[in-house]
Design a protein around this motif. Structure first.
Motif, PDB file in Angstrom:
ATOM      1  N   PRO A 249       5.394 -12.803 -14.834  1.00 11.23           N
ATOM      2  CA  PRO A 249       4.637 -11.629 -16.120  1.00 11.23           C
ATOM      3  C   PRO A 249       3.782 -11.090 -15.680  1.00 11.23           C
ATOM      4  O   PRO A 249       3.505  -9.664 -15.538  1.00 11.23           O
ATOM      5  CB  PRO A 249       5.492 -11.647 -16.766  1.00 11.23           C
ATOM      6  N   GLU A 250       2.805 -11.878 -15.527  1.00  9.86           N
ATOM      7  CA  GLU A 250       1.309 -11.957 -14.925  1.00  9.86           C
ATOM      8  C   GLU A 250       1.101 -11.365 -13.483  1.00  9.86           C
ATOM      9  O   GLU A 250       0.332 -10.136 -13.538  1.00  9.86           O
ATOM     10  CB  GLU A 250       0.438 -13.233 -15.305  1.00  9.86           C
ATOM     11  N   ALA A 251       2.145 -11.670 -12.356  1.00  5.17           N
ATOM     12  CA  ALA A 251       2.127 -10.352 -11.548  1.00  5.17           C
ATOM     13  C   ALA A 251       2.652  -9.452 -11.489  1.00  5.17           C
ATOM     14  O   ALA A 251       1.381  -8.205 -10.926  1.00  5.17           O
ATOM     15  CB  ALA A 251       2.610 -11.669 -10.526  1.00  5.17           C
ATOM     16  N   ALA A 252       4.380  -8.693 -12.558  1.00  3.54           N
ATOM     17  CA  ALA A 252       3.725  -8.094 -12.469  1.00  3.54           C
ATOM     18  C   ALA A 252       2.717  -6.782 -12.963  1.00  3.54           C
ATOM     19  O   ALA A 252       2.565  -5.521 -12.662  1.00  3.54           O
ATOM     20  CB  ALA A 252       5.335  -7.591 -13.885  1.00  3.54           C
ATOM     21  N   SER A 253       2.310  -7.544 -13.888  1.00  2.00           N
ATOM     22  CA  SER A 253       1.162  -6.051 -14.797  1.00  2.00           C
ATOM     23  C   SER A 253       0.177  -6.691 -13.838  1.00  2.00           C
ATOM     24  O   SER A 253      -0.495  -5.726 -13.893  1.00  2.00           O
ATOM     25  CB  SER A 253       0.758  -6.671 -16.164  1.00  2.00           C
ATOM     26  N   SER A 254      -0.290  -7.566 -12.650  1.00  2.00           N
ATOM     27  CA  SER A 254      -1.513  -7.028 -11.939  1.00  2.00           C
ATOM     28  C   SER A 254      -1.434  -6.243 -11.545  1.00  2.00           C
ATOM     29  O   SER A 254      -2.411  -5.731 -10.417  1.00  2.00           O
ATOM     30  CB  SER A 254      -1.852  -9.389 -10.980  1.00  2.00           C
ATOM     31  N   ILE A 255       0.131  -5.923 -10.392  1.00  3.18           N
ATOM     32  CA  ILE A 255       0.274  -4.862  -9.643  1.00  3.18           C
ATOM     33  C   ILE A 255      -0.459  -3.229 -10.279  1.00  3.18           C
ATOM     34  O   ILE A 255      -0.567  -3.046  -9.163  1.00  3.18           O
ATOM     35  CB  ILE A 255       1.476  -4.315  -9.527  1.00  3.18           C
ATOM     36  N   LEU A 256      -0.973  -3.336 -11.489  1.00  2.00           N
ATOM     37  CA  LEU A 256      -1.683  -2.317 -11.320  1.00  2.00           C
ATOM     38  C   LEU A 256      -3.097  -1.874 -11.686  1.00  2.00           C
ATOM     39  O   LEU A 256      -3.280  -0.854 -11.497  1.00  2.00           O
ATOM     40  CB  LEU A 256      -1.061  -1.832 -13.362  1.00  2.00           C
ATOM     41  N   ARG A 257      -3.327  -3.593 -10.870  1.00  2.00           N
ATOM     42  CA  ARG A 257      -4.996  -3.418 -10.625  1.00  2.00           C
ATOM     43  C   ARG A 257      -5.011  -3.532  -9.149  1.00  2.00           C
ATOM     44  O   ARG A 257      -4.079  -4.307  -8.346  1.00  2.00           O
ATOM     45  CB  ARG A 257      -5.529  -4.790 -11.305  1.00  2.00           C
ATOM     46  N   ARG A 258      -6.015  -2.774  -8.893  1.00  2.00           N
ATOM     47  CA  ARG A 258      -6.082  -2.463  -7.318  1.00  2.00           C
ATOM     48  C   ARG A 258      -6.878  -3.380  -6.596  1.00  2.00           C
ATOM     49  O   ARG A 258      -7.850  -4.227  -7.479  1.00  2.00           O
ATOM     50  CB  ARG A 258      -6.604  -1.006  -7.291  1.00  2.00           C
ATOM     51  N   GLY A 259      -6.807  -4.427  -6.071  1.00  2.00           N
ATOM     52  CA  GLY A 259      -8.157  -5.393  -4.811  1.00  2.00           C
ATOM     53  C   GLY A 259      -7.143  -4.991  -3.923  1.00  2.00           C
ATOM     54  O   GLY A 259      -6.485  -5.057  -2.819  1.00  2.00           O
TER      55      GLY A 259
ATOM     56  N   GLU B 113       0.209  -0.971  -0.095  1.00  3.69           N
ATOM     57  CA  GLU B 113       0.130   0.466   0.173  1.00  3.69           C
ATOM     58  C   GLU B 113       0.919   1.533   0.038  1.00  3.69           C
ATOM     59  O   GLU B 113       0.682   2.356  -0.309  1.00  3.69           O
ATOM     60  CB  GLU B 113      -1.450  -0.081   1.316  1.00  3.69           C
ATOM     61  N   GLY B 114       2.184   1.570   0.486  1.00  2.00           N
ATOM     62  CA  GLY B 114       2.848   2.556   0.976  1.00  2.00           C
ATOM     63  C   GLY B 114       3.618   2.096  -0.634  1.00  2.00           C
ATOM     64  O   GLY B 114       4.575   3.446  -0.596  1.00  2.00           O
ATOM     65  N   GLY B 115       3.498   1.764  -1.503  1.00  4.38           N
ATOM     66  CA  GLY B 115       3.980   1.978  -2.761  1.00  4.38           C
ATOM     67  C   GLY B 115       5.265   0.638  -2.996  1.00  4.38           C
ATOM     68  O   GLY B 115       6.137   1.069  -4.676  1.00  4.38           O
ATOM     69  N   GLU B 116       5.014  -0.224  -2.134  1.00  2.00           N
ATOM     70  CA  GLU B 116       7.267  -1.319  -2.759  1.00  2.00           C
ATOM     71  C   GLU B 116       6.084  -2.256  -3.081  1.00  2.00           C
ATOM     72  O   GLU B 116       7.317  -3.534  -3.165  1.00  2.00           O
ATOM     73  CB  GLU B 116       7.231  -1.365  -1.217  1.00  2.00           C
ATOM     74  N   ALA B 117       5.244  -2.148  -3.829  1.00  2.00           N
ATOM     75  CA  ALA B 117       4.565  -3.952  -4.522  1.00  2.00           C
ATOM     76  C   ALA B 117       5.521  -4.175  -5.421  1.00  2.00           C
ATOM     77  O   ALA B 117       5.788  -5.509  -5.709  1.00  2.00           O
ATOM     78  CB  ALA B 117       2.990  -3.615  -4.906  1.00  2.00           C
ATOM     79  N   GLN B 118       6.059  -3.839  -6.199  1.00  2.00           N
ATOM     80  CA  GLN B 118       6.729  -4.013  -7.111  1.00  2.00           C
ATOM     81  C   GLN B 118       7.931  -4.895  -6.233  1.00  2.00           C
ATOM     82  O   GLN B 118       8.962  -5.632  -6.797  1.00  2.00           O
ATOM     83  CB  GLN B 118       7.791  -2.699  -9.089  1.00  2.00           C
ATOM     84  N   ASP B 119       8.941  -4.007  -5.813  1.00  5.00           N
ATOM     85  CA  ASP B 119       9.894  -4.175  -4.153  1.00  5.00           C
ATOM     86  C   ASP B 119       9.330  -5.874  -4.268  1.00  5.00           C
ATOM     87  O   ASP B 119      10.252  -6.675  -3.676  1.00  5.00           O
ATOM     88  CB  ASP B 119      10.404  -3.583  -3.542  1.00  5.00           C
ATOM     89  N   LEU B 120       8.707  -6.301  -3.850  1.00  3.80           N
ATOM     90  CA  LEU B 120       7.855  -7.517  -2.827  1.00  3.80           C
ATOM     91  C   LEU B 120       7.803  -8.697  -4.560  1.00  3.80           C
ATOM     92  O   LEU B 120       8.566  -9.293  -3.772  1.00  3.80           O
ATOM     93  CB  LEU B 120       6.339  -6.963  -2.356  1.00  3.80           C
ATOM     94  N   LEU B 121       7.536  -8.064  -4.962  1.00  6.80           N
ATOM     95  CA  LEU B 121       7.018  -9.478  -6.289  1.00  6.80           C
ATOM     96  C   LEU B 121       8.574  -9.977  -6.591  1.00  6.80           C
ATOM     97  O   LEU B 121       8.899 -10.703  -6.576  1.00  6.80           O
ATOM     98  CB  LEU B 121       6.463  -8.149  -7.495  1.00  6.80           C
TER      99      LEU B 121
END
Length: 71
Positions: free
Chosen positions: A49-59, A18-26
């Motif tokens: 690759p699918e996981a990286a693209s899903s970072i753009l969607r929120r849920g 939530e703090g913006g580190e989603a890509q770093d976590l992945l």
């Protein structure tokens, strides 16, 4: 970013995502899977690759890597 992100608790991973580190976590989880999966064979398929693209969607699990056991 630290490669130890893969070891965070779920609650802390959500907070970081939530703090913006989603890509770093992945990236951290992807590195760890790449290191250990050849010996453990825990993942039949890792869809980075699918996981990286899903970072753009929120849920509800936005940006938090999750593994699901199917057998």
């Amino acid at each position: 970013m630290s490669s130890e992100l893969y070891g965070l608790s779920f609650r802390e991973a959500v907070r970081r995502a939530e703090g913006g580190e989603a890509q770093d976590l992945l990236e951290s989880v992807s590195r760890r899977i790449s290191e250990l999966n050849p010996q453990l064979n825990a993942y039949l398929r890792w869809r980075a690759p699918e996981a990286a693209s899903s970072i753009l969607r929120r849920g509800p699990l936005f940006g938090v890597p999750v593994a699901i056991k199917d057998n």
